[in-house]
Design an enzyme around this catalytic site. Structure first.
Site, short mmCIF file in Angstrom:
data_model
loop_
_atom_site.label_atom_id
_atom_site.label_comp_id
_atom_site.label_asym_id
_atom_site.label_seq_id
_atom_site.Cartn_x
_atom_site.Cartn_y
_atom_site.Cartn_z
N ASP A 10 -4.62 8.90 11.47
CA ASP A 10 -3.14 8.26 11.84
C ASP A 10 -2.49 8.95 12.97
O ASP A 10 -2.61 10.07 13.25
CB ASP A 10 -2.35 8.76 10.45
N GLU A 29 0.91 -1.14 0.12
CA GLU A 29 -0.15 0.05 0.01
C GLU A 29 0.87 1.05 -0.02
O GLU A 29 1.65 1.35 0.88
CB GLU A 29 -0.80 0.15 1.31
#
Lengths: 276, 408
Positions: free
Chosen positions: A68, A57
């Protein structure tokens, strides 16, 4: 990597099938483009493929990564400060896909929306990318992406969460292609000391939601950082997704070379984990 | 879509035309659904409405006054200027209207912890206040830059028992405080409510916050009718996320003869690139869970914003404002830092009212609109907050500190 007319579009599903045929889970590794530099990211991702990642990815660095934790925030900040652009992300995908590994882009929605959903799908496809993972796009708002991914035969990986209802699991898996990304915990990305006890149950519920249809593989991500955790996850999921742990190796290393060596060793440890 | 339909917006999926919606992580979708249902059930419950109205009246001090500003109006083309005094609410701004609603809802949902983002600190103070009142645990995220320029509000929040967490990443202002609050919420959603302070975020927030702020315009409409016997010619408010503005506008949207003006933070000027004028200088995209106008580059990266006002220093805007802009129902313009600070000083010296620097943008806009509409015009200005918190910034701007020359 131009796709030749008539050849089947690359899909991550084949990487999961190959792993399954070998009696193991697939290993999926995440790295943002442009981190620690454009060339550094390509070199690190290549090392990850060589040492045993089945799927890569490539993260598209975004100014406001609200899913995140601090590790990926740091990496993405470094990539953006280094001047990485969307065109560089496509170049990264092209270089990584050339290694033969199935390559996806993981991105927050606004950069795709801004680029133009159809144009993004077109350019991702011509770079040899398999599709997108979209952490802040759910099926409700996905209409343009569903159309563009159909037009360019791209995988569309949506997330399922511990809090997803059965109705939502059915809806999400119904529009997914390639694999389904199960978030192992309620929280942001980043290494954790233990796999959440609810994770196995989520994978099971996700599979049940696909009963009666041709089922997609279910990959589990968030918090996995060691070979031991990878082995544990491989016991109940079709794929093990690791991100922050790779970034941590690169952040902590005294040089790019040392960082890539550490990434290679971690990949080998995880690849061993998914085979246990 | 007609303006009449505005009363029914958003639609069931949270859209105002093409704006709004829900661009959120799957982990939050169940909580957003739960919140939507809880909110709809609560507002349909007479007991909930009674409790909220009781608090608004006996705790927040509503209805807020409508004050005629004659000496200020003389500088605004002679127009009749009526100030909607949200600065007189408990905690000093309009933010308490929304927070009391959401805090009651938090308790009703059985959650014990409330988190908030704050820019100028007004929403943070209001949230800390409501949390103290209802016995909820409270955490406020605030950009590190803003904790410095709004230090007084940081102390207020801490006095009220809230934990204030300075956010040290990104531009270290309001947008980064939002990011951090979302990160907290994804991990804590089971027992925590994220009390968003403006008409922004994923559905149902833009609708719910608007509904809680709507009282500003509902009261103002009645008050101005009682005072003048007719509707005003214009309603003016400042726009950051846009909660005081939508609150002031909403009741007037069907009154097509009433002009609606929103004034954004023009910073050093829109042409300089150093501003936060989203609707004037932005483009459509997705930020913080909603489709709306935002300040972004060609790659969709959020641009850094600049404003003397911490509360307007935000690169997005509530989706309903984007809809009002595109339909032409409301007009949005930018006011520079200097124009805002001039209006700030003018209100102090003509009316004896120290406004928040955010609200000073609306006052600067009112000077402009007054010149345009002339002495026969009646203009309602939403004075969204008081300026005590801004004394440090004002003292520096005007050189009020001992030993330095005064700019006034």
């Amino acid at each position: 990597m131009e796709r030749t007319e008539g050849a089947p579009a690359p899909t991550v599903a084949t990487a999961f099938e190959k792993a399954r045929a070998e009696g193991r889970a697939a290993l999926v590794g995440y790295l943002p483009a442009g981190f620690p530099s454009y060339e550094g990211a390509v070199a690190a991702a290549t090392a990850m493929v060589e040492a045993g990642c089945d799927v890569i990815e490539i993260g598209l660095p975004y100014s406001d990564p609200l899913m995140d934790g601090p590790t990926i925030q740091d990496a993405v900040h470094q990539a953006l400060t280094g001047g990485i652009r969307i065109t560089d992300v496509f170049r990264t995908v092209e270089a990584v896909a050339a290694t033969g590994a199935r390559t996806l882009v993981m991105t927050y929605w606004n950069p795709v929306d801004r680029y133009g959903v159809d144009a993004f799908a077109r350019d991702l496809s011509s770079a040899g990318g398999c599709g997108l993972i979209t952490p802040d796009l759910t099926p409700e708002e996905a209409e343009p992406w569903l159309a563009a991914s159909d037009a360019y035969d791209l995988d569309r990986v949506f997330l399922v969460a511990l809090s997803s209802t059965d109705e939502r699991l059915a809806e999400i898996t119904g529009v997914s292609r390639g694999f389904v990304y199960a978030a192992s915990l309620m929280g942001v990305t980043g290494a954790r000391s233990a796999v959440d006890t609810g994770a196995a149950h989520l994978v099971e519920r996700t599979r049940k939601a696909m009963a009666g249809r041709s089922p997609l593989p279910v990959g589990l991500g968030l918090g996995v950082s060691t070979g031991e955790q990878a082995a544990e996850v491989a016991g109940f999921a079709d794929g093990v997704i690791v991100g922050s742990a790779f970034i941590r190796r690169l952040l902590d290393a005294p040089s790019l070379e040392a960082g890539i060596d550490a990434v290679r060793r971690l990949t080998a440890e995880l690849a061993d984990g998914v085979r246990r | 879509m007609t303006i009449d339909a505005a009363r029914d917006l958003p639609d069931l999926t949270g859209h105002f035309g093409r704006f709004g919606g829900r661009f959120a992580p799957e982990a939050l979708m169940a909580a957003l659904d739960e919140l939507t249902t809880a909110y709809q059930t609560a507002v349909a419950d007479p007991a909930f409405r009674a409790e909220l109205n009781h608090l608004l009246k006996t705790y927040a001090g509503r209805p807020s006054l409508l004050t005629e500003a004659k000496r200020f109006g003389a500088e605004a083309g002679g127009a009749r200027i009526l100030l909607k005094r949200e600065d007189l609410n408990h905690t000093g701004s309009h933010k308490i209207n929304n927070v009391l609603g959401q805090a009651l809802l938090t308790r009703r949902m059985g959650k014990t912890r409330i988190i908030a983002e704050t820019g100028a600190g007004q929403h943070g103070v209001a949230t800390a206040t409501a949390a103290a009142l209802l016995g909820l645990e409270c955490v406020v995220y605030m950009g590190e830059v803003d904790t410095v320029r709004q230090a007084l509000n940081v102390a207020r929040m801490r006095m009220l028992g809230a934990e204030v967490i300075p956010v040290k990443n990104g531009s270290r202002t309001l947008k980064d405080a939002c990011n951090e609050a979302f990160r907290d919420w994804v991990a804590s959603v089971q027992h925590t409510h994220y009390c968003i302070g403006s008409t922004m975020g994923p559905h149902p927030f833009p609708m719910m916050v608007r509904d809680f702020q709507r009282i500003i315009g509902v009261e103002a409409r009645e008050q101005v009718l009682e005072l003048t016997g007719k509707l005003p010619d214009a309603v003016v408010a400042c726009v950051g996320g846009g909660s005081n503005a939508i609150g002031a506008f909403h009741a007037f949207i069907p009154d097509e003869d009433v002009r609606l003006y929103g004034f954004e933070a023009g910073g050093a000027g829109v042409d300089s690139g150093k501003h936060a004028a989203t609707l004037v200088g932005g483009s459509v995209g997705v930020i913080h869970g909603m489709r709306t106008y935002l300040l972004q580059d060609d790659d969709g990266q959020t641009l850094e914003t600049h404003s003397v006002s911490a509360g307007l220093d935000y690169p997005g805007v509530g989706p309903e404002h984007s809809w009002l802009r595109d339909t032409g129902r409301a007009t949005y313009q930018a006011v520079t830092d200097s124009e805002a600070m001039d209006a700030f000083a003018l209100l102090c010296r003509t009316e004896g009212i120290i406004p928040a620097i955010e609200s000073a943008h609306a006052l600067a806009g009112a000077l402009r609109v007054g010149q345009e509409l002339g002495p026969d015009a009646t203009i309602v200005v939403c004075l969204s907050g008081r300026g005590d918190k801004d004394m440090h910034t004002a003292a520096e701007w005007f050189g009020l500190v001992e030993g330095e020359g005064s700019a006034l």
